[in-house]
Design a protein around this motif. Structure first.
Motif, short mmCIF file in Angstrom:
data_model
loop_
_atom_site.label_atom_id
_atom_site.label_comp_id
_atom_site.label_asym_id
_atom_site.label_seq_id
_atom_site.Cartn_x
_atom_site.Cartn_y
_atom_site.Cartn_z
N UNK A 1 0.82 -1.21 0.00
CA UNK A 1 0.00 0.00 0.00
C UNK A 1 0.86 1.26 0.00
N UNK A 2 1.92 1.26 0.79
CA UNK A 2 2.79 2.44 0.84
C UNK A 2 3.52 2.64 -0.49
N UNK A 3 3.90 1.55 -1.13
CA UNK A 3 4.56 1.66 -2.44
C UNK A 3 3.57 2.18 -3.46
N UNK A 4 2.35 1.64 -3.44
CA UNK A 4 1.33 2.09 -4.38
C UNK A 4 1.03 3.57 -4.21
N UNK A 5 0.93 4.02 -2.95
CA UNK A 5 0.65 5.43 -2.68
C UNK A 5 1.78 6.32 -3.19
N UNK B 1 -0.99 -5.52 -8.03
CA UNK B 1 0.14 -5.50 -8.96
C UNK B 1 1.45 -5.31 -8.20
N UNK B 2 1.43 -4.41 -7.22
CA UNK B 2 2.63 -4.19 -6.41
C UNK B 2 3.02 -5.46 -5.67
N UNK B 3 2.02 -6.14 -5.12
CA UNK B 3 2.28 -7.39 -4.41
C UNK B 3 2.92 -8.41 -5.34
N UNK B 4 2.40 -8.52 -6.55
CA UNK B 4 2.95 -9.46 -7.53
C UNK B 4 4.40 -9.15 -7.85
#
Length: 402
Positions: free
Chosen positions: A233-237, A250-253
């Motif tokens: 979530x922090x990366x996505x933000x 997608x970030x998790x993948x």
């Protein structure tokens, strides 16, 4: 060829025994050379060359081996009519389709086959092989060079400070030894090419990733945030703030791909009070700082994070499990377990001020047990321990096998 004796000593008791030896680690970390060292040791112990089969899947010589049937057929052809135990070594086995079927078959014939395999994917044993070989394989992780090994590879650095400075800047991939001199102009292009190979072979191709630009962004962000709590979530933000549209799944993948390729290690958090592993505030550490610096550069201002990363890697080499920890509202940098017994570690730049000493000792003193507690500091000179807590210099810690 420099012998990596610590790993040989670890695997030696299992050679010739009815258990699959699975050597795992980052590409270019030295798995292939390690396999050749085992083979040389077998020959020195009297095993005939005809009883040894070595397959390097990355070599064009073995390009015809694509499936588990090809692999089984080749080994049978090479050993037809040969008596005694056959020692089989398959390098980078994950590139063979359904390889686990052949390995499972060999494991059922322990009087005939002794099998050692290597792979660059950290999850290669989480699928069918794990089910088929429960209790019949042992994993031997290979890591980049420790500072002790780096000293063996580069004896020209007789001064420990110079040795450490080069290790901190360029990392511990064994291939650095082929370079005439360790300097940015030669080392960083060399490391970038290795990094590109890992990303393309072990992440992009394996996970069918099309948005390689997004993968690169996530990789750089993770490198930039080693030793810090990090979530998808922090990366996505962050990426959305940079006008890059991306979903949390997608970030998790992509993060999973970075960990599976072993470019990063994910350290889970452990609640020392509740005695349970937590699913929040996990940290990511770079498998090799040289690879990190080839992507985002070396910054001396990152030294505290780099120190923590180096200590984490060293603990992985020496302990069975390593967590980051918390007790109440305070952090314990690392909880390292060996034979189920914990050792607690704090990492700090210095202990020059009373406030720093209080901050670094309070969580350790709050732990109500008698297991060892250690503070690792960049200080060149330190006094005695503090309230039963050992205090050691970082370079001394890295040079002494724990």
């Amino acid at each position: 060829m420099i012998i990596r004796q610590e790993y040989l000593d670890r695997i030696q008791p299992f050679i010739g025994k009815p258990v699959i030896k699975a050597v795992t680690g980052l590409r270019r970390v030295g798995k292939s050379v390690f396999i050749r060292q085992i083979i040389n040791q077998l020959k020195q112990n009297g095993i005939a060359e005809k009883n040894i089969v070595y397959v390097d899947i990355e070599s064009l010589e073995f390009d015809f081996i694509r499936t588990y049937q090809d692999l089984n057929r080749y080994v049978l052809e090479q050993t037809a009519g040969i008596e005694g135990k056959i020692y089989v070594f398959i390098d980078e086995i994950q590139d063979i389709s359904e390889w686990e079927r052949t390995v499972a078959s060999w494991s059922g014939q322990p009087d005939r086959y002794d099998v050692t395999i290597t792979g660059s994917n950290s999850t290669m044993f989480s699928g069918q092989l794990s089910t088929k070989l429960t209790g019949r394989y042992i994993e031997f992780p290979i890591y980049p060079l420790s500072l002790r090994e780096f000293r063996d590879f580069f004896p020209e650095f007789s001064d420990n400070e110079k040795l450490f400075d080069n290790y901190l800047r360029y990392g511990g991939l064994p291939g650095l030894r082929i370079l005439d001199e360790l300097r940015d102009e030669t080392v960083l292009p060399f490391l970038r090419s290795i990094h590109d190979t890992i990303v393309l072979k072990d992440i992009v191709a394996r996970r069918n990733i099309r948005n390689t630009s997004l993968l690169a962004d996530i990789c750089r962000f993770t490198y930039d945030n080693i030793s810090k709590p990090l979530t998808a979530s922090s990366i996505s933000a962050y990426l959305k703030n940079q006008k890059i549209s991306v979903t949390v799944p997608s970030v998790i993948n992509y993060l999973t791909g970075l960990v599976d390729s072993q470019l990063f290690y994910k350290a889970y958090r452990f609640d020392l009070k509740g005695k349970r592993q937590l699913e929040i505030n996990n940290k990511y550490y770079a498998a090799d700082l040289g690879l990190r610096h080839s992507q985002i550069g070396y910054r001396s201002s990152d030294i505290s994070y780099l120190m923590e990363n180096l200590v984490y890697l060293e603990l992985l080499r020496c302990f069975d499990q390593v967590y980051t920890g918390e007790i109440g509202k305070w952090e314990v940098d690392f909880v390292a377990l060996k034979n189920a017994k914990p050792h607690y570690f704090q990492v700090t730049m210095n202990l020059a001020e009373p406030a720093v000493i209080e901050r670094e000792t309070r969580s350790l003193l709050a732990i109500q047990d008698n297991f060892p507690k250690t503070i690792i500091t960049y200080d060149k000179i330190h006094g005695d321990g503090i309230a039963g807590i050992e205090v050691v210099n970082l370079i001394d810690f890295l040079l002494e096998a724990y």
